[in-house]
Structure formats: C-alpha cells, structure tokens
Design a protein around this motif. Structure first.
Motif, PDB file in Angstrom:
ATOM      1  N   TYR A  54      -2.240 136.869 -68.130  1.00  0.00           N
ATOM      2  CA  TYR A  54      -2.316 136.416 -69.036  1.00  0.00           C
ATOM      3  C   TYR A  54      -1.940 137.242 -70.314  1.00  0.00           C
ATOM      4  O   TYR A  54      -1.679 136.499 -71.322  1.00  0.00           O
ATOM      5  N   PHE A  55      -2.654 138.550 -70.001  1.00  0.00           N
ATOM      6  CA  PHE A  55      -2.394 139.616 -71.811  1.00  0.00           C
ATOM      7  C   PHE A  55      -0.777 139.742 -71.613  1.00  0.00           C
ATOM      8  O   PHE A  55      -0.156 140.296 -72.323  1.00  0.00           O
ATOM      9  N   ASP A  56      -0.030 139.659 -69.946  1.00  0.00           N
ATOM     10  CA  ASP A  56       1.402 139.581 -70.689  1.00  0.00           C
ATOM     11  C   ASP A  56       2.131 138.399 -70.909  1.00  0.00           C
ATOM     12  O   ASP A  56       3.289 138.366 -72.093  1.00  0.00           O
ATOM     13  N   ALA A  57       1.933 137.640 -71.002  1.00  0.00           N
ATOM     14  CA  ALA A  57       1.979 135.935 -71.625  1.00  0.00           C
ATOM     15  C   ALA A  57       1.641 135.893 -72.615  1.00  0.00           C
ATOM     16  O   ALA A  57       3.111 135.600 -73.554  1.00  0.00           O
ATOM     17  N   ILE A  58       0.989 136.854 -73.442  1.00  0.00           N
ATOM     18  CA  ILE A  58       0.259 137.095 -74.754  1.00  0.00           C
ATOM     19  C   ILE A  58       1.653 137.769 -75.301  1.00  0.00           C
ATOM     20  O   ILE A  58       1.818 137.295 -76.406  1.00  0.00           O
ATOM     21  N   SER A  59       1.865 138.995 -74.833  1.00  0.00           N
ATOM     22  CA  SER A  59       2.600 139.830 -75.095  1.00  0.00           C
ATOM     23  C   SER A  59       4.254 139.187 -75.238  1.00  0.00           C
ATOM     24  O   SER A  59       4.550 139.319 -76.394  1.00  0.00           O
ATOM     25  N   ASN A  60       4.857 139.053 -74.370  1.00  0.00           N
ATOM     26  CA  ASN A  60       5.762 138.089 -74.292  1.00  0.00           C
ATOM     27  C   ASN A  60       5.754 136.750 -75.247  1.00  0.00           C
ATOM     28  O   ASN A  60       6.943 136.637 -75.921  1.00  0.00           O
ATOM     29  N   SER A  61       5.078 135.469 -74.734  1.00  0.00           N
ATOM     30  CA  SER A  61       4.890 134.732 -75.820  1.00  0.00           C
ATOM     31  C   SER A  61       4.407 135.116 -77.559  1.00  0.00           C
ATOM     32  O   SER A  61       5.587 134.470 -78.111  1.00  0.00           O
ATOM     33  N   TRP A  62       4.493 135.764 -78.106  1.00  0.00           N
ATOM     34  CA  TRP A  62       3.761 136.365 -79.663  1.00  0.00           C
ATOM     35  C   TRP A  62       5.100 137.093 -79.863  1.00  0.00           C
ATOM     36  O   TRP A  62       6.088 136.603 -80.645  1.00  0.00           O
ATOM     37  N   SER A  63       5.929 138.149 -79.036  1.00  0.00           N
ATOM     38  CA  SER A  63       7.232 138.550 -78.793  1.00  0.00           C
ATOM     39  C   SER A  63       8.575 137.700 -79.551  1.00  0.00           C
ATOM     40  O   SER A  63       9.479 137.698 -80.331  1.00  0.00           O
ATOM     41  N   GLU A  64       8.634 136.600 -78.784  1.00  0.00           N
ATOM     42  CA  GLU A  64       9.233 136.167 -79.367  1.00  0.00           C
ATOM     43  C   GLU A  64       8.778 134.663 -79.934  1.00  0.00           C
ATOM     44  O   GLU A  64       9.465 133.788 -80.666  1.00  0.00           O
ATOM     45  N   ALA A  65       7.557 134.092 -80.748  1.00  0.00           N
ATOM     46  CA  ALA A  65       7.251 133.625 -81.075  1.00  0.00           C
ATOM     47  C   ALA A  65       7.846 134.366 -83.038  1.00  0.00           C
ATOM     48  O   ALA A  65       8.420 133.402 -84.132  1.00  0.00           O
ATOM     49  N   LEU A  66       7.991 135.240 -83.095  1.00  0.00           N
ATOM     50  CA  LEU A  66       7.536 136.278 -83.871  1.00  0.00           C
ATOM     51  C   LEU A  66       8.898 136.122 -84.275  1.00  0.00           C
ATOM     52  O   LEU A  66      10.020 136.257 -85.634  1.00  0.00           O
ATOM     53  N   ARG A  67       9.635 136.579 -83.210  1.00  0.00           N
ATOM     54  CA  ARG A  67      11.574 135.921 -83.448  1.00  0.00           C
ATOM     55  C   ARG A  67      11.774 134.457 -84.284  1.00  0.00           C
ATOM     56  O   ARG A  67      13.068 134.778 -84.197  1.00  0.00           O
ATOM     57  N   SER A  68      11.421 133.640 -83.369  1.00  0.00           N
ATOM     58  CA  SER A  68      11.970 132.330 -83.584  1.00  0.00           C
ATOM     59  C   SER A  68      11.370 132.280 -85.194  1.00  0.00           C
ATOM     60  O   SER A  68      12.594 131.912 -85.853  1.00  0.00           O
TER      61      SER A  68
END
Length: 251
Positions: A220-234
């Motif tokens: 779950y923490f990995d998913a949060i980390s990856n999703s947050w990075s993608e959201a910031l780039r977007s």
C-alpha cells in the motif's frame, strides 16, 4: 534525525512516526519512537520522541518504570487525573534528564542531548488532547488553529498536511495524508526512514482502533508513493505553459 506527526480529528487522534536513528551515513539503526500505555475503558496515552536517542530512551524508561512502581504512582501516567498533568510531568522529566546529562558531560554536553516529545491521549470523561513538549519542559496544546504537531525533520512533509488536512476527514484519509507526508520526507532526507509506525485512536474507546507497522516494500505504501509521484507529474504538465515572450511581443 526523525519525523513524527500527531493529528487531531473530530473522530480522535492519528499518530505516525519513523524508526530511523543514525550517527552518520554508515551507522544507521532502527528504534521505535512511538510508545503507548492504556487502562482499558479509562485512558490511553501515547508519546512520540525525537532527538538524542540516549535522552529519549531514558525518558521513556522512566515513564515505563513509573507505571510499574507503586511508590511512584502519584506521578505515573496511569494515575494522573488529566492529560494536562500528564504533560506537566512528562515535560518535567524531559527537562531533568536533559539537564542531568548535559551537566554530567560538562561543556561537551551543551546542546548535544536535547529532545522533544509529542504527547497524545484521552482520559475518560474528557476530550482527546495533543501536546508538543519542548526540551525546556514547557509545552503547547493543539487547537482548532493548530490541529497537528510535527517533531524532527518537519519541513518536507508539512506542506502536504497543510494542503490536505480537514478536521472532519475520516481516519482512513488521515492515514493516507500522513503516508504522503512521510513519503515526501523520505525522498528528501536520508535521516528519516522506514519502517513507519501508525496508530489511530478513536475518541472514547481508550484503546488503539488501528495499529500498523509499515515495512520496506509495503504494497500500500509503495502504491501511495508511486501514485503521488505520477499525480505530481500530471499536475505539473497540466499547468499553463510558460513563454519567454509576452502575448503582444513578436519575434
């Protein structure tokens, strides 16, 4: 260094801390920084620590001993009548430990053995309360204007909480917000690290509603980390483009 956050919600309290302790990049250890004492149906008290490891361990050891020794019960966390008095005694103990250690080490000890504490909990018949205790032993309490406290390496994760916090948010959203805050701190500062400890205290239950240790490679923490990075780039790419030329200029 370390990073700890305590947050007040309408529903109760949410706490999270890291576990990394280091004396240079080649001497990194894991030590728990969140400690909890409960009397079922009557009280729950939790502290998180940041600062010199020897100092914080001495404070925690003495707090634990005071919950066991009958002759110390009048000053024990499990006997004091209000969270305010718990904060007073904890602050007094922190100040005494720091003062004694610095005195024993003379001029070499000045400024080297400081620590700070977040104190959270609830006693039956009273509201959940959250305090930040300074090395000098004085403290402040969370309020509607200041609903969360951070200690340790605070600057990287603070903007996340400021933008996302709502007092009425669910425990689940609060935990997610703290994970984003910690992920931002982990990526910016090597002195903060996994595992992380999470605790949720629902008002008037006097026991942890949810406890979790977030280990390395936690899905779950990995998913949060990856999703947050993608959201910031977007979000970045969705911002209006910058131009070196003003609209009325021509090349």
């Amino acid at each position: 260094m370390t990073y700890c956050v305590g947050m007040v919600l309408d529903k109760g309290l949410v706490l999270m801390s890291d576990t990394r302790t280091n004396s240079g990049v080649d001497n990194i250890s894991v030590f728990r920084k969140m400690f909890t004492w409960t009397v079922p149906g009557e009280r729950i008290i939790s502290v998180m620590t940041a600062g010199n490891l020897a100092t914080t361990q001495a404070v925690i050891s003495q707090l634990q001993e005071r919950t066991k020794a009958p002759e110390e019960r009048q000053h024990g966390l499990l006997e004091l009548p209000t969270m305010f008095q718990v904060a007073v005694e904890t602050g007094k103990l922190l100040r005494e430990v720091i003062s004694a250690t610095q005195t024993d080490n003379g001029t070499r000890g000045k400024g080297r053995f400081t620590a700070s504490i977040i104190l959270a909990g609830q006693i039956k018949g009273m509201e959940p309360r959250l305090f930040m205790i300074y090395p000098e032993g004085n403290f402040i309490e969370a309020s509607f204007d200041t609903p969360f406290f951070q200690i340790g390496e605070t600057k990287y994760g603070r903007p996340i909480i400021l933008r996302g916090y709502e007092r009425t948010m669910s425990f689940e959203d609060a935990a997610k917000l703290l994970m984003v805050s910690f992920d931002s701190t982990l990526k910016a500062n090597l002195s903060v690290g996994l595992p992380l400890d999470l605790m949720v205290i629902e008002r008037d239950t006097f026991a942890p509603l949810h406890e979790r240790r977030i280990e390395h490679s936690d899905p779950y923490f990995d998913a949060i980390s990856n999703s947050w990075s993608e959201a910031l780039r977007s979000a970045f790419h969705s911002l209006p483009d910058y131009s070196f030329y003003q609209p009325d200029e021509t090349t």
